[in-house]
Design a protein around this motif. Structure first.
Motif, PDB file in Angstrom:
ATOM      1  N   GLU A 159      74.635  26.413  78.729  1.00 38.85           N
ATOM      2  CA  GLU A 159      75.551  26.401  79.619  1.00 38.85           C
ATOM      3  C   GLU A 159      76.886  26.885  79.036  1.00 38.85           C
ATOM      4  O   GLU A 159      77.019  26.987  77.681  1.00 38.85           O
ATOM      5  N   ALA A 176      74.900  15.515  80.925  1.00 39.71           N
ATOM      6  CA  ALA A 176      73.822  15.220  81.681  1.00 39.71           C
ATOM      7  C   ALA A 176      73.375  16.238  82.656  1.00 39.71           C
ATOM      8  O   ALA A 176      72.219  16.367  83.016  1.00 39.71           O
ATOM      9  N   GLN A 177      74.360  17.068  83.178  1.00 37.93           N
ATOM     10  CA  GLN A 177      74.212  18.309  84.189  1.00 37.93           C
ATOM     11  C   GLN A 177      73.557  19.250  83.485  1.00 37.93           C
ATOM     12  O   GLN A 177      72.374  19.888  83.869  1.00 37.93           O
ATOM     13  N   PHE A 179      71.318  19.311  80.750  1.00 35.20           N
ATOM     14  CA  PHE A 179      69.956  19.111  80.606  1.00 35.20           C
ATOM     15  C   PHE A 179      68.973  19.722  81.775  1.00 35.20           C
ATOM     16  O   PHE A 179      67.794  20.307  81.618  1.00 35.20           O
ATOM     17  N   GLY A 180      69.415  19.631  83.208  1.00 37.81           N
ATOM     18  CA  GLY A 180      68.651  20.276  84.291  1.00 37.81           C
ATOM     19  C   GLY A 180      68.323  21.617  83.890  1.00 37.81           C
ATOM     20  O   GLY A 180      67.486  22.152  84.714  1.00 37.81           O
ATOM     21  N   SER A 181      69.240  22.313  83.368  1.00 37.42           N
ATOM     22  CA  SER A 181      69.240  23.905  83.252  1.00 37.42           C
ATOM     23  C   SER A 181      69.371  24.412  82.127  1.00 37.42           C
ATOM     24  O   SER A 181      69.631  25.641  81.848  1.00 37.42           O
ATOM     25  N   ASN A 183      68.391  25.986  78.622  1.00 36.67           N
ATOM     26  CA  ASN A 183      67.619  27.213  78.194  1.00 36.67           C
ATOM     27  C   ASN A 183      66.815  27.267  76.641  1.00 36.67           C
ATOM     28  O   ASN A 183      67.523  27.066  75.911  1.00 36.67           O
TER      29      ASN A 183
END
Length: 558
Positions: A159, A176-177, A179-181, A183
């Motif tokens: 990010e 936490a957010q 981890f979902g995206s 790379n």
């Protein structure tokens, strides 16, 4: 022929300079530059500022300190603590990263920091600021380290946002957010960069790990094209030197609390680094000169868009270990930074964000000094709880409240200590009691000392006819202190005790002589040059009084 003398505050580190030192200073300056330039660029990202702001902080503040500072080896730019407090201050003031007024607000913040340090120098507050306890600094650094380390995790995962300025809890939410995206190539680059820095630090400490990962990251982008795999790059870096500008005065009030916190930490870090680097053959570090030099460095730098600056330990240690003998080494670092700013902008624009995040992560992780906290718990519970409280407060309420509370708690402890009366009885014979105050009187301890003196007089086994009070430490005389002494004189008189003052410093005596009470004391012969003279005069006065009384009894006899 008229010889112009150099002011004592100018170029103090080149006094007695030798030609044989030039090569050492050049090597040291280049070595320090290899650490401080990429490090300062990385620290700029903590505050979501362009990396060139960190680069500019390696030019003007360093140059000013080289001319005015007292430490031969200290390198002045930004630090992780200062960068984090800068980020927190800008966020708290409502300055959004990338906004048009962000640079104007940053310039105002740096100017405020410089002004506060210069005002502190005018008031000679160097020794006062240094009373901030090590426990407060340790707690704050733990809070800074944890906040920034967690704030870098989203960048390490791919990010682009840095949440360090929003606090520890907001940074946890961002992780936490992220981890979902996440790379994959970015994570691999981050892990590799951290590993390289740690391995070099452990097995080849003289190799600048930050420079190695910066060069490696740029080569991976330029030759392997890893940016096409989703690895984010820093914003384009313009080539050229910083140009002067005008601070944004519209945010002044909102920036003042943060500027105060940054000024305190900037001075504490600079003073600590300067003292740790000083060798026995060098002059003592003057706290007030460091205030002046650091304040001037920030004030000048403010008009060129730099971050608040302070002495950094890592680059200063590199500077010294490479053989720096004077601030000439810093001038070499400045020249190197100028060359980077002029010619390497396009190259630096190939730098991955994850590389800078890895550098910051490793640097701030060292601030989380839990073993030191455990050691303090075994030695001093008071220091342990102060450090722990400041750290917890920094992680929950924010770093600015943590600095404020830590400073207030420290000053309360200092005031409690200095307000305890300390005195030495130097004579208690023949009805004369001699007492020397070992601490000067001031507003907060005047009443406590008055009570102590009255209790001491009352506690003597034999009747006291005269109290001779030594005021050797009373360099500054205030109306409050004079009123307290006059009140003491009145209370003693009601007990039949005559007050004498002795060893009053000339600076305090000049002020005291403007009051009728003190002038009356002098005319009555109750102010003396030394404590011994006062005791002798008081004994003589008692003897003369006894003889007069005896003569009166004889004259009255039938």
């Amino acid at each position: 022929m008229t010889v112009t003398r150099r002011p004592p505050w100018l170029l103090g580190t080149v006094v007695g300079y030798r030609r044989s030192w030039i090569l050492r200073d050049v090597i040291a300056g280049l070595s320090a530059g290899a650490v401080v330039i990429p490090q300062a660029m990385a620290y700029a990202t903590i505050a979501n500022l362009p990396v060139q702001v960190g680069l500019y902080t390696c030019i003007l503040p360093m140059l000013v300190y080289a001319f005015l500072g007292g430490s031969r080896a200290m390198s002045v730019s930004t630090t992780s603590t200062i960068a984090t407090l800068t980020a927190t201050t800008l966020v708290t003031a409502g300055v959004a990263a990338g906004a048009e007024d962000a640079m104007g607000s940053l310039m105002m913040l740096t100017l405020l920091v410089g002004a506060i340090l210069l005002i502190a120098r005018l008031c000679r507050l160097g020794s006062l600021v240094e009373n901030i306890s090590g426990a407060t600094v340790l707690g704050l650094k733990i809070g800074v380290g944890a906040t920034v380390a967690v704030g870098q995790l989203p960048k390490l995962l791919g990010e682009s946002d840095d949440f360090s300025g929003h606090g520890f809890l907001a940074s946890l939410g961002a992780v936490a957010q992220a981890f979902g995206s996440a790379n994959g190539p970015t994570i691999a680059l981050s892990a590799g960069s951290i590993a390289v820095i740690l391995v070099l630090k452990r097995f080849a400490p003289k190799v600048p790990g930050t420079l190695v990962v910066v060069v490696g990251g740029i080569l991976l982008v330029g030759l392997a094209g890893i940016d096409r795999l989703g690895v984010d790059l820093i914003a384009p870096v313009p080539s050229g030197l910083p140009v002067p500008g005008i601070p944004d005065f519209g945010q002044t009030v909102a920036l003042v609390p943060g500027a105060l916190a940054i000024a305190v930490m900037a001075f504490l870090e600079s003073a600590a680094v300067a003292r740790s680097l000083r060798v026995a053959t060098e002059p003592q570090i003057d706290s007030d000169q460091e205030l002046f030099a650091t304040g001037a460095a920030n004030t000048v730098g403010a008009f060129f868009g730099t971050m608040p600056a302070a002495g950094g330990f890592s680059q200063s240690a590199v500077n010294q270990s490479a053989g720096a003998r004077s601030q000439v080494a810093t001038l070499v670092t400045v020249v190197l930074a100028v060359l980077v700013a002029l010619f390497l902008g396009p190259v630096l624009s190939l730098l991955p964000e994850a590389t800078l995040a890895a550098m910051v992560f490793v640097a701030v992780a060292g601030l989380i000094n839990i073993p030191e906290l455990v050691r303090w718990a075994r030695i001093s519970r008071v220091d342990f709880w102060i450090a722990s409280s400041v750290a917890v407060l920094g992680l929950t309420a924010g770093l600015l409240p943590a600095v404020a509370v830590g400073v207030v708690v420290t000053l309360i402890l200092v005031l409690r200590e200095v307000n305890i009366p300390k005195a030495t009885i130097v004579g208690a014979d023949g009805g004369v009691l001699g007492i020397r105050l070992d601490r000067g009187l001031y507003t907060a301890n005047a009443l406590a000392n008055e009570r102590m003196l009255l209790e001491t007089v009352a506690a003597q086994g034999a009747p006291v006819r005269a109290l001779v009070l030594g005021l050797t430490q009373q360099e500054v005389m205030t109306i409050t202190v004079l009123d307290a002494l006059e009140d003491l004189d009145r209370e003693l008189s009601q007990l039949g005790v005559v007050l004498h003052l002795a060893a009053v410093p000339a600076s305090a005596k000049v002020v005291a002589e403007r009051t009728p009470w003190f002038a009356g004391l002098e005319s009555a012969g109750r102010v003396h040059g030394t404590l011994r003279e006062g005791i002798t005069a008081a004994e003589s006065a008692i003897d003369a009084g006894m003889q007069s009384l005896h003569q009166g009894e004889v004259d009255d006899a039938p």
